[in-house]
Design an enzyme around this catalytic site. Sequence first.
Site, PDB file in Angstrom:
ATOM      1  N   GLU A  50       0.808  -1.218   0.000  1.00 59.59           N
ATOM      2  CA  GLU A  50       0.000   0.000   0.000  1.00 59.59           C
ATOM      3  C   GLU A  50       0.841   1.269   0.000  1.00 59.59           C
ATOM      4  OE1 GLU A  50      -0.486  -2.625   1.885  1.00 59.59           O
ATOM      5  OE2 GLU A  50      -2.559  -3.297   1.613  1.00 59.59           O
ATOM      6  N   PHE A 112     -11.170  -7.842  14.088  1.00 56.41           N
ATOM      7  CA  PHE A 112     -10.129  -8.278  13.167  1.00 56.41           C
ATOM      8  C   PHE A 112      -9.830  -7.183  12.143  1.00 56.41           C
ATOM      9  CE2 PHE A 112      -8.987 -10.467   9.121  1.00 56.41           C
ATOM     10  CZ  PHE A 112      -7.710 -10.848   9.501  1.00 56.41           C
ATOM     11  N   GLN A 113      -8.563  -6.835  12.013  1.00 51.91           N
ATOM     12  CA  GLN A 113      -8.097  -5.799  11.088  1.00 51.91           C
ATOM     13  C   GLN A 113      -8.722  -4.436  11.344  1.00 51.91           C
ATOM     14  OE1 GLN A 113      -8.247  -7.462   7.052  1.00 51.91           O
ATOM     15  NE2 GLN A 113      -6.164  -8.234   7.388  1.00 51.91           N
ATOM     16  N   LYS A 162     -17.431  -1.260   6.350  1.00 49.01           N
ATOM     17  CA  LYS A 162     -17.912  -2.228   5.363  1.00 49.01           C
ATOM     18  C   LYS A 162     -19.434  -2.225   5.247  1.00 49.01           C
ATOM     19  CE  LYS A 162     -17.044  -6.910   3.759  1.00 49.01           C
ATOM     20  NZ  LYS A 162     -16.364  -8.190   4.028  1.00 49.01           N
ATOM     21  N   MET A 475      24.048   8.879   1.662  1.00 45.43           N
ATOM     22  CA  MET A 475      23.991  10.166   2.334  1.00 45.43           C
ATOM     23  C   MET A 475      24.297  10.030   3.824  1.00 45.43           C
ATOM     24  SD  MET A 475      23.811  13.289   1.962  1.00 45.43           S
ATOM     25  CE  MET A 475      22.922  14.083   0.633  1.00 45.43           C
TER      26      MET A 475
END
Lengths: 562, 165
Positions: A50, A112-113, A162, A475
């Site tokens: 993502e 969940f999640q 959802k 760097m």
Amino acid sequence: MTRMSGAEAFVKALKREGVETIFGLPGGAILPICDALYDSDIRFILARHEQGAAHMADGYARASGRVGVCLATSGPGATNLVTGIATANIDSSSVVAFTGQVPIPVIGTDAFQEVDIIGVSASVTKYNIQVRGARDIPWAVKAAFYLASTGRKGAVLVDIPKDVQTSVEDMEFPEKVSFRGYRVQEEPDPRELDWASVLLSRAKRPMILAGGGVISSNASRELIALAEALMAPVATSLMGKGAVPNDHPLYVGGCGMHGTGEANTLLAEADVLLVVGARLSDRTTGLVKEFSPNAKVIHVDIDRSEIDKNVETVTRVVGDAKLALTGLLERLRRIRLEASGDSEWVRRINELRELYIMPEAKGNPHMRGPEVMRALRRSLPRDAIITTEVGQCQMWASLYFDSYAPRTFLTSGGLGTMGWGFPAAIGAKAARRDVPVVDIAGDGSFAMTENNLATSVEEELPVIVVILNNRMLGMVAQWQRLFYGRRYFGVELGKAPDFVKLAEAYGAVGVRPESLEELEREIRRAIEADQTTVIDVPIDPEENVFPMVPPGKGLKEFIMEA
Amino acid sequence: MYRSLSTVAFLVENKPGVLFNVTNLFRRRGFNIESISVGPLDDPELARMTITLKADSRVLNQIVEQLDKMVDVIRVKRLDPMRTVAREMLLVKLQTSDPMAREEALKHINSYHGLILDIDAESIIAEVTGETETIEEFLKKVSPIGILEFSRTGVTALEKGRLRL
Ligand SMILES: Cc1ncc(C[n+]2csc(CCOP(=O)(O)OP(=O)(O)O)c2C)c(N)n1
């Protein structure tokens, strides 16, 4: 009024915003929306993580000037977006992120999640919204695009539970949304313009510092006209690179920690400094009290809160950069300001420019950063889009790769996000299929999001990655070399991976040129072949980026060598 | 101490998350809140917040600008102390089992125009309102008596006369 599910309304609302492309990665909590997208002609580009999706949306936005859209599921999908959202937001890039969320009845139960992405993203977005009913979806989508693309642009996150996606309701699609507390002042106050133009007209040594705001308001032409009217040198912040063609006689380069000698010296000598659309971060100013210490500072910005935040000004112009510059030009014309092309100040500009030309390295067996940049410039068309990763590669690109147009130099300026350049290049390519897109990368940065090679190949969004491969987190190694007595800690990457084989494993082309000529040839071939190509350029691991202002020093204390 | 305390009043959308966003702004930018009070207005979609803090005027200007920039903040104003009435309410429970202490407590509560809200054999709960400075003065006076606990509301303020937010 039409009856439809939240997910269908979502897709319809996106279509109404003109969305053609979404970058993302699906999951359980966003499935109803995925299912509705199945029936639409919106292109879904599957990122492999993502973070990549958010950077792609960001690259798309910066290259096109439109809103970039990314989508993820709840929980880990949403948290993986955060770096990308923060990167876009701090650079004022118009990105809208949509996240799935667990159903409303279980929100707050550690389902969940489930993650509180509204809380998590609060500090790194311009605004965020959790939609609590299907009927609010059209409004929320409209609001997100409106906020992301107006005023000081930024990132907006919309979280959609959802059950809100599945519930069916009568939908209304608003033409407009408004927030009582959100006003954008585009039109500058005439009195502010008067005062600023008086100061500018009286300047003996005027200078302009242009930031990303000039690019986002499409104000390049006005900026150049103003610079020419004043015969003022123009420096840019990292975000402003490309606002003025880098071969313009008044352009003196980037300023700040890795600014050019001429830009940083002129800032110290200027008597009036016009800052346009730059937020004056510490990387740009160096030690604030020595940043342009002799200048009266005028700050033009659409975000009022930027003015006097880091640098004290004598006057301000709040408004859109294009309108502000137009207003200043009109006033200067009215008082018939005639700046001369051979004043002492203009001679000074040219004198400094010649003084700080970096010599070409002779006798070094390695290819060097600046020379790789010049070779790239020679082999690319003027309108090619460059994205960068972060580190020495980025600073060499900023210093030595000339950009000629706005939106052709894209970089993570504010957050300095390693791994940004490659997915951003893919996003830029999705917006601009017509021009070559090249990611100037370090080996460390590229490794952070290289998995998106799969996206580039599968989605036929071919970009060229040029890795300046020093087998180091260069760097950081430079800092350890210069300021920590060469005690290298956690910076040696070694030879792994073999980027040529890695590219091939993903079905891309991988090459390792051994000379600048070969590099140029490979670039031309990659453009011709229009295939995702990774060009692994071995460079000297000991090389430093110069000029450099040591941390905590004023801008004119830059060093040119170790 | 009182002198360096500034008051900022602002109107916000009265919806969940706004208070979080306001306090988050202060936390993130490293501004320190001394007190905060919030309540809904007659228009239930709006709430008024009052924040007091200690900051120099540069920081204060930044705070006002940053608050003003928030999408859910409708109007912000730094209140001029000379043209503002500001009040805070204190609830204090004093240890008064000793009759001498009780007498002392009643005397102070009276002289600060306090109200007695509850009284029993051991203790008194009193309400005192006033400027922050007054509340602090009062607390200092009654502390030898024995403060069992207290709770303060934080400052709420309105501008005088025709001035409005
Ligand atoms: C996500 C992230 N982690 C760490 C850093 C700190 N950092 C800045 S530059 C740099 C080294 C970059 O190395 P590389 O990508 O190989 O580029 P080079 O400097 O060698 O050109 C690091 C680790 C960062 N900017 N971003």
